[in-house]
Design an enzyme around this catalytic site. Structure first.
Site, PDB file in Angstrom:
ATOM      1  N   ARG B  55       0.822  -1.218   0.000  1.00  0.00           N
ATOM      2  CA  ARG B  55       0.000   0.000   0.000  1.00  0.00           C
ATOM      3  C   ARG B  55       0.850   1.258   0.000  1.00  0.00           C
ATOM      4  O   ARG B  55       0.664   2.161  -0.809  1.00  0.00           O
ATOM      5  CB  ARG B  55      -0.903   0.019   1.228  1.00  0.00           C
ATOM      6  N   THR B  56       1.795   1.313   0.925  1.00  0.00           N
ATOM      7  CA  THR B  56       2.611   2.523   1.028  1.00  0.00           C
ATOM      8  C   THR B  56       3.501   2.683  -0.200  1.00  0.00           C
ATOM      9  O   THR B  56       3.664   3.785  -0.728  1.00  0.00           O
ATOM     10  CB  THR B  56       3.466   2.464   2.307  1.00  0.00           C
ATOM     11  N   LYS B  83      21.990  -8.897   8.271  1.00  0.00           N
ATOM     12  CA  LYS B  83      23.159  -8.117   8.639  1.00  0.00           C
ATOM     13  C   LYS B  83      22.901  -6.647   8.372  1.00  0.00           C
ATOM     14  O   LYS B  83      22.362  -6.267   7.342  1.00  0.00           O
ATOM     15  CB  LYS B  83      24.363  -8.573   7.801  1.00  0.00           C
ATOM     16  N   ARG B 105      11.496   2.367   3.728  1.00  0.00           N
ATOM     17  CA  ARG B 105      10.680   1.667   4.705  1.00  0.00           C
ATOM     18  C   ARG B 105      11.584   0.612   5.331  1.00  0.00           C
ATOM     19  O   ARG B 105      12.245  -0.132   4.605  1.00  0.00           O
ATOM     20  CB  ARG B 105       9.521   0.985   3.989  1.00  0.00           C
ATOM     21  N   HIS B 135       6.170   7.415  11.018  1.00  0.00           N
ATOM     22  CA  HIS B 135       5.651   7.256   9.664  1.00  0.00           C
ATOM     23  C   HIS B 135       5.042   8.621   9.302  1.00  0.00           C
ATOM     24  O   HIS B 135       3.821   8.776   9.269  1.00  0.00           O
ATOM     25  CB  HIS B 135       4.592   6.143   9.658  1.00  0.00           C
TER      26      HIS B 135
END
Ligand SMILES: [Zn+2]
Lengths: 431, 325
Positions: B55-56, B83, B105, B135
């Site tokens: 969605r984002t 890592k 993100r 956010h």
């Protein structure tokens, strides 16, 4: 030349005196040492400097065997000598874990071979630090390394029964269990001190009570079985209160604080810079002040570095992925000067007590933490307390550079260290 | 405006209002037959998603494309990104490619901040959600939705949310949406109340610029907007609350509770909704629920943010200037 005359040093911060070393022992201490006695001696001008017994660190990670990219016994003991130490206790969380006589003897011998600093291995309490089965504590004690301190540091001995048994068992040979107090369930996913800053940053919280509840349990266990327990890197005001209560009750408990917990707070985590990621985490200013006070009044017995070297790539990443720990051997005395001496909380004799005499006593480090007087082993160090300068990790002897003090101005500079009369550091340079 | 958008707390009131006003301009583009502006032609933007969020990502991608930027999608999910070095390595690769902006993100709180401040990369960094931290574009689109509904689309231009009372309900502890909204709504003059069981409120919340309540019913009558947060079912297994049923009973929004809200009050949700748990179907499908608008507004807000961060020195997009372009 086997004689060294240290001239005009403020022994334990007192009036200037001369100290004559002959071979590996102190021959004389006094305002006047006859020319005859000092004849042929190499002279070290120590005017204005403070002379202390060689420092003793009860909590060092040397990483060898297993993580020689972070540190080795050689680089770690060179770092120790740079910081004024003549003995360090090496934690057991190596690969393989120091849970057998073989591993502890190897570490001990490497220390002797290199000759920068005595290395006293700490044995694991449980096999593989897994918390389930006692390691061969007796065999490690009887080995050439003569282990007296046992710890699963990095992990908490969280099983109450195992902890009880370990405390009871080491009584047979006068050992001590050093506990990394961290209730594991309360610290799942923990990334920093739980509080105002963690709430804002959205980082998993490591609550003070996770440390305090284990300390409370362990002092009660020590009382019940009549043994002694040592608390590693105590970090909260609440922990101080519990230890103070336990001592007032006559429980045989000792405790250590790290230099970084005396100086730094969780506010620094706002930078998300993993150089500040350490376990236990940096706490609040209130905790810092309580720790300083407790170290001053003797509730906290000693300063221990928890020197935890990590290679650059383990810190040059996002916070959550970063390794926990800071190097500390080369900056410890400076931080103690800034937080305890320059603040008037402690004099230099008090520093000697907390960084040499007492840690040597807790760990039974033979020949270390002895008075500066004739006939004693010449384990000594000199510090220029007037020095001011900013920390430059490029000059560190440690293989790793994960210091939180880069570019920060700290007072004091260790100029000389002697291990049994042999100089390991001269004018700030390793021999 | 700053060079990066990492946290809603970094925005001043004037920054925030400028973004909301610019988003109104951008929204008009969406009403036109050709939904495209040449504004970011020749600029390269990377959507760097270490954590799955279709969605984002789609919302940012739509915004970037409407501004004519070149878009690269990089999804690190699946590849072994355990890592930490991978963030740095990826950043340096993008730097070598001459990227102008990175929309990131990440599952780790602080990763966008590290990316923006560690010298690994020169590009503008836009936080599209980091761990349980922030956010900010979500908070902006929420504020945009509230301003439109509670102040008015045209009447809202230049204005903030002074005096509006917003209630945020649910898993505050793990919610970057809640953190971002508390910061931004406070900056915009609104009064925020957080409602959750005490297990889902972070230790240290007392320093936040908001109220905290454990009882939903007592807050409903004085709320202009009620924002329901998603509650993940696995929280139940971790003993944050006893049962799903009990959670719904105490903190779920159903028709009865909605009826106790003022008539003008709206129901919000960052999506995706778990119907039945935190919100009933009846509420989710009502016209007081703004979930679909929030999605549409998300594109306008992201266009505004990208434009203001990358569009050069011009302070804002005036209505006429957009038309000229
Ligand atoms: Zn430890």
């Amino acid at each position: 030349m086997s004689k060294i005359l240290i001239r005009g040093a403020k022994v334990l911060g007192g009036e200037p005196q001369n100290v004559l070393i002959d071979g590996s022992v102190i021959e004389a201490v006094g305002t006047e040492i006859s020319d005859e006695a000092a004849e042929g001696a190499e002279v070290v001008d120590a005017a204005g400097k403070v002379l202390l017994p060689g420092l003793v660190d009860l909590h060092t990670h040397l990483r060898e065997p297993g993580r020689e990219d972070s540190e080795t016994v050689l680089t770690g003991t060179r770092a120790a000598a740079s910081g004024g130490y003549t003995a360090v206790f090496a934690m057991a969380n190596t690969f393989p874990v120091a849970d057998t006589a073989g591993v502890v003897e190897q570490v001990y011998r490497l220390g002797q071979q290199h000759g920068y600093c005595d290395v006293q291995p700490i044995g694991a309490v449980t096999v593989g630090l897994e918390g389930r089965k006692l390691a061969e504590l007796g065999a490690m004690h009887e080995s050439a390394a003569g282990v007296t301190v046992f710890s699963d540091d990095g992990k908490c001995v969280d099983d109450a029964v195992i902890m009880r048994r370990a405390l009871e068992y080491v009584k047979a040979f006068g050992g001590v269990v050093a506990q990394h107090a961290q209730e594991p369930r309360l610290t799942e996913g923990a990334q920093m001190n739980e509080g105002v800053v963690s709430a804002e940053l959205g980082l998993g919280g490591w609550p003070a009570v996770a440390e305090e509840s284990i300390i409370a349990r362990d002092v009660l266990l020590a009382e019940h079985v009549g043994s002694r327990v040592h608390i590693c890197h105590l970090s909260t005001a609440g922990s101080v209160e519990i230890v103070r209560w336990a001592k007032s009750r006559g429980i045989d408990v000792t405790a250590e604080v790290t230099p970084h917990h005396l100086l730094l707070t969780d506010e620094l985590v706002r930078s998300y810079n993993p150089v500040y990621k350490v376990n236990p985490p940096l706490r609040t200013q209130r905790d810092v002040l309580a720790l300083r006070e407790a170290l001053a009044d003797g509730t906290i017995d000693i300063v221990a570095t928890d020197h935890a070297p990590h290679p650059h790539e383990d810190k040059d990443c996002e916070w959550a992925a970063a390794a926990m720990g800071m190097v500390g051997l080369e900056t410890a005395l400076s931080v103690v000067q800034e937080t305890m001496v320059d603040t008037g909380l402690l004099d230099w004799a008090g520093v000697a007590e907390r960084m040499s005499f007492k840690p040597a006593e807790i760990g039974q480090a033979k020949g270390h933490g002895r008075p500066v007087s004739a006939g004693e082993p010449a384990n000594l160090m000199l510090v220029d307390t007037e020095y001011r300068g900013s920390v430059d990790p490029a000059g560190f002897a440690s293989r790793s550079r994960n210091t939180p003090y880069e570019g920060r101005e700290l007072p004091g500079r260790v100029t000389h260290t002697w291990l049994r009369g042999k100089a390991t550091l001269v004018d700030g340079k390793l021999t | 405006m700053q060079r990066h958008l990492i946290s809603a707390a970094d925005l001043t009131r004037d920054d925030a209002v400028l973004i909301l006003d610019t988003a109104e301009e951008m929204a008009r583009v969406a009403d036109r037959p050709i939904k495209k502006l040449p504004t970011l032609r020749g600029r390269t933007i990377v959507n760097l998603f270490f954590e799955d969020s279709t969605r984002t990502r789609i919302s940012f991608e739509a915004a970037e494309k409407r501004l004519s930027a070149d878009v690269i999608n990089f999804t690190a999910k699946g590849s072994s990104v355990s890592k930490g070095e991978s963030l740095k390595d990826t950043a340096q690769t993008l730097e070598a490619m001459g990227v102008d902006a990175v929309v990131i993100r990440h599952g780790a709180s602080g990763a966008p901040y590290r990316l923006a401040t560690s010298g690994w990369i020169d590009a503008a960094v836009i936080n599209a959600g980091d761990g349980t931290h922030q956010h900010p574009t979500q908070a902006l689109l929420d504020a945009f939705t509230m301003r439109r509904r509670l102040v008015g689309r045209d009447a809202g231009i230049g204005r903030d949310l002074s005096g509006k009372r917003i209630t945020i309900v649910g898993d505050i502890l793990h919610s970057r949406v809640a953190r971002s909204n508390v910061d931004l709504l406070h900056t915009l003059g609104a009064e925020v109340t957080l409602v959750a069981p005490p297990t889902l409120v972070p230790v240290g919340v007392e320093t936040w610029p908001c109220e905290v309540a454990y009882d939903l019913d007592s807050t409903l009558a004085k709320s202009d907007a009620v924002m329901m947060l998603r509650v993940q079912r696995e929280r139940m297994n971790a003993a944050f609350f006893p049962t799903e049923r009990e959670y719904s009973r105490r903190y779920g929004l159903d028709g009865d509770r909605m009826a106790r809200m003022p008539e003008h009050a709206i129901v919000m949700h960052p999506g995706p909704m778990v119907r039945g748990m935190e919100i009933t179907a009846e509420v989710a499908d009502s016209d007081r629920c703004t979930v679909v608008e929030q999605v549409a507004n998300g594109v306008s807000i992201r266009m505004a943010v990208l434009y203001l961060l990358l569009g050069g020195n011009e302070p804002a997009v005036s209505h006429t200037r957009i038309e000229e372009k």
